[in-house]
Design an enzyme around this catalytic site. Structure first.
Site, mmCIF file in Angstrom:
data_model
loop_
_atom_site.group_PDB
_atom_site.id
_atom_site.type_symbol
_atom_site.label_atom_id
_atom_site.label_comp_id
_atom_site.label_asym_id
_atom_site.label_seq_id
_atom_site.Cartn_x
_atom_site.Cartn_y
_atom_site.Cartn_z
ATOM 1 N N HIS A 1 42.785 -23.392 -16.135
ATOM 2 C CA HIS A 1 41.672 -22.437 -16.111
ATOM 3 C C HIS A 1 40.465 -23.148 -16.724
ATOM 4 O O HIS A 1 40.641 -24.021 -17.588
ATOM 5 C CB HIS A 1 41.922 -21.221 -17.000
ATOM 6 C CG HIS A 1 43.141 -20.416 -16.689
ATOM 7 N ND1 HIS A 1 44.385 -20.758 -17.128
ATOM 8 C CD2 HIS A 1 43.290 -19.256 -16.016
ATOM 9 C CE1 HIS A 1 45.254 -19.851 -16.731
ATOM 10 N NE2 HIS A 1 44.623 -18.924 -16.052
ATOM 11 N N ASP B 1 40.597 -23.427 -20.462
ATOM 12 C CA ASP B 1 41.653 -24.280 -21.038
ATOM 13 C C ASP B 1 41.110 -25.669 -21.358
ATOM 14 O O ASP B 1 41.548 -26.304 -22.316
ATOM 15 C CB ASP B 1 42.821 -24.505 -20.056
ATOM 16 C CG ASP B 1 43.431 -23.219 -19.551
ATOM 17 O OD1 ASP B 1 43.345 -22.211 -20.271
ATOM 18 O OD2 ASP B 1 43.987 -23.237 -18.434
HETATM 19 C C1 XUL Z 1 49.218 -14.685 -15.928
HETATM 20 C C2 XUL Z 1 49.288 -15.834 -15.008
HETATM 21 C C3 XUL Z 1 48.110 -16.736 -15.005
HETATM 22 C C4 XUL Z 1 47.779 -17.266 -13.657
HETATM 23 C C5 XUL Z 1 46.495 -18.044 -13.592
HETATM 24 O O1 XUL Z 1 50.332 -13.883 -15.917
HETATM 25 O O2 XUL Z 1 50.278 -16.030 -14.341
HETATM 26 O O3 XUL Z 1 48.330 -17.751 -15.897
HETATM 27 O O4 XUL Z 1 48.796 -18.095 -13.169
HETATM 28 O O5 XUL Z 1 45.425 -17.322 -14.071
#
Ligand code: XUL
Ligand code: CO
Length: 441
Positions: free
Chosen positions: A99, A102
């Site tokens: 993300h 991150d």
């Molecule tokens: C949350 C989840 C996230 C997504 C990406 O449950 O799975 O980490 O994979 O935003």
């Protein structure tokens, strides 16, 4: 600087090895069904769980011991990049995912956040030049910051809709810069808590508008990644809009987005929706919508997203069965959206966890390929639906019936014979395949 100095390159040593820092079943070069494990399984490391998460939960503070935590701010972000690429190389993993938040800290305003991102993205790009590890997908975290309390693209506040769009716009630019194979949308706060204050239609329409604008912008900048929706039924909101594959697919079709998206299916999200992992994979597969996988597992005793590393061989086998039947995952992969338990706080545990997950999918791959080759389930299904291959059944599937013709047929039936579904026999056969897989049979 080495962050994992106690760990050397992880190699395949085979099922008899007692070395905890070795693969027992994942052999990147081994061919299964004509494809090497490395090219078919396309494993990814989740940046957030592995390099950012501190092990805190609603009842306690962080527990993780991470050598890079002696830094703060942008220095911490840079140290994490160094640690990440050391980890990728030692594990020999082909992909990673992140993300925006991150990889770089948020600034005091959006412009400053962009600057932080630009610095770290160019550092990651440099590291990628000397690394075999590529970007499976990136995404925008539009759920953690308090500004997203009412949602992002489905927020009641138009400024937040715009802010979310800006973050996704930047994410698409970063994805292009780093050559991402996919771009993920997980609607962390896209949902609602109560209908009493919610304009459900406006929120869903806005979500549709948002996705269209994302598709348009990717096209504008020539970013050809596969777009993926990651369904989850609940947590954090009570009612998440992308509940499961079936509801997500209906949404995509209603808003004319089905040709631009596939699904990123997470095992623990499937079980939260009251489905099995393989159900979600199958539902996506039969509709040509299976894009990628967040490989983890839940805890059957708990009703939330525990994001455990996958170790359940029955589940990895049935998941790989769907993936093989899909002809692989194309540009997708198996991203370990999984975290070590709070008590597994040593840096070495990150290796043990990924080794466990990779070995579990390697076994699943081998067993599933054998099930496919031997037509074990194909034969069961073919036999079970045999009545549709002739007579009235063939007329039904070829569209030659109506209610008059069917009523005639029913009125003339003297005896109806159902066959046993043989569930227990089938499960026993799968157990036999699982146990035989490494006895070389
Ligand atoms: C949350 C989840 C996230 C997504 C990406 O449950 O799975 O980490 O994979 O935003
Ligand atoms: Co996920």
């Amino acid at each position: 600087m080495a962050y994992f100095e106690n760990v050397n390159q992880i190699k395949f040593e085979g099922p008899a090895s007692t070395n905890p820092f070795a693969f027992k079943f994942y052999n990147p070069e081994e061919k299964i069904g004509g494809k090497t494990m490395e090219e078919y399984l396309r494993f990814g490391v989740a940046y957030w769980h592995t390099f950012v998460a501190d092990g805190s939960d609603p009842f306690g503070a962080g527990t993780m011991i991470r050598p890079w935590d002696k830094y703060t701010g942008m220095d911490l972000a840079k140290a994490r990049v160094e640690a990440a690429f050391e980890f990728f190389e030692k594990l020999g993993v082909p992909y990673f995912c992140f993300h925006d938040v991150d990889i770089a800290p948020e600034g005091s305003n959006l412009r400053e956040t962009y600057q932080n991102l630009d610095t770290i993205v160019s550092m990651i790009k440099d590291y990628m030049k000397d690394s075999k590890t590529k970007l499976l997908w990136n995404t925008a975290n539009n759920f953690t910051n308090p500004r997203f309390t009412h949602g992002a693209a489905s927020s009641s506040n138009a400024d937040i809709f715009a802010y979310s769009a800006a973050k996704v716009k930047k994410g698409l630019e970063i994805g292009k810069e780093l050559g991402a194979e996919n771009y993920v949308f997980w609607g962390g706060r896209e949902g609602y808590e109560t209908l009493l204050n919610t304009d459900l239609k406006l929120e869903l329409d806005n979500l549709g508008r948002f996705y269209h604008m994302a598709v348009d912008y990717a096209k504008e900048i020539g970013f050809d990644a596969q777009f993926l929706i990651e369904p989850k039924p609940k947590e954090p909101t009570t009612h998440q809009y992308d509940f499961d594959v079936a509801s997500g697919y209906a949404f995509l079709q209603k808003y004319g987005l089905q040709d631009h998206f596939k699904f990123n299916i997470e095992a623990n999200h499937a079980t939260l929706a009251g489905h099995t992992f393989e159900h979600e994979l199958r539902y996506a597969r039969i509709n040509g919508m299976l894009g990628s996988v967040d490989a983890n597992q839940g805890d059957t005793l708990l009703g939330w997203d525990t994001d455990e590393f996958p170790t359940d061989l029955y589940s990895t086998t049935l998941a790989m069965y769907e993936i093989i039947k899909n002809g692989g995952l194309g540009r997708g992969g198996l991203n370990f959206d999984a975290k070590v338990r709070r008590g597994s706080f040593d840096p070495e545990d990150l290796f043990h966890a990924h080794i466990a997950g990779m070995d579990s999918f390697a076994i699943g791959f081998k067993v599933a390929q054998k099930l496919v080759d031997d037509k074990v389930l194909d034969n069961v299904v073919e036999d079970r639906y045999q009545t549709y291959t002739e007579g009235i059944g063939l007329d039904i599937v070829e569209g030659r019936t109506d209610f008059h013709k069917l009523e005639d047929h029913a009125l003339n039936l003297t005896e109806i014979k159902n066959k046993s579904g043989r569930t227990e026999k089938i499960k026993a056969t799968i157990n036999q395949y699982l146990l035989n897989a490494y006895a070389g049979k």
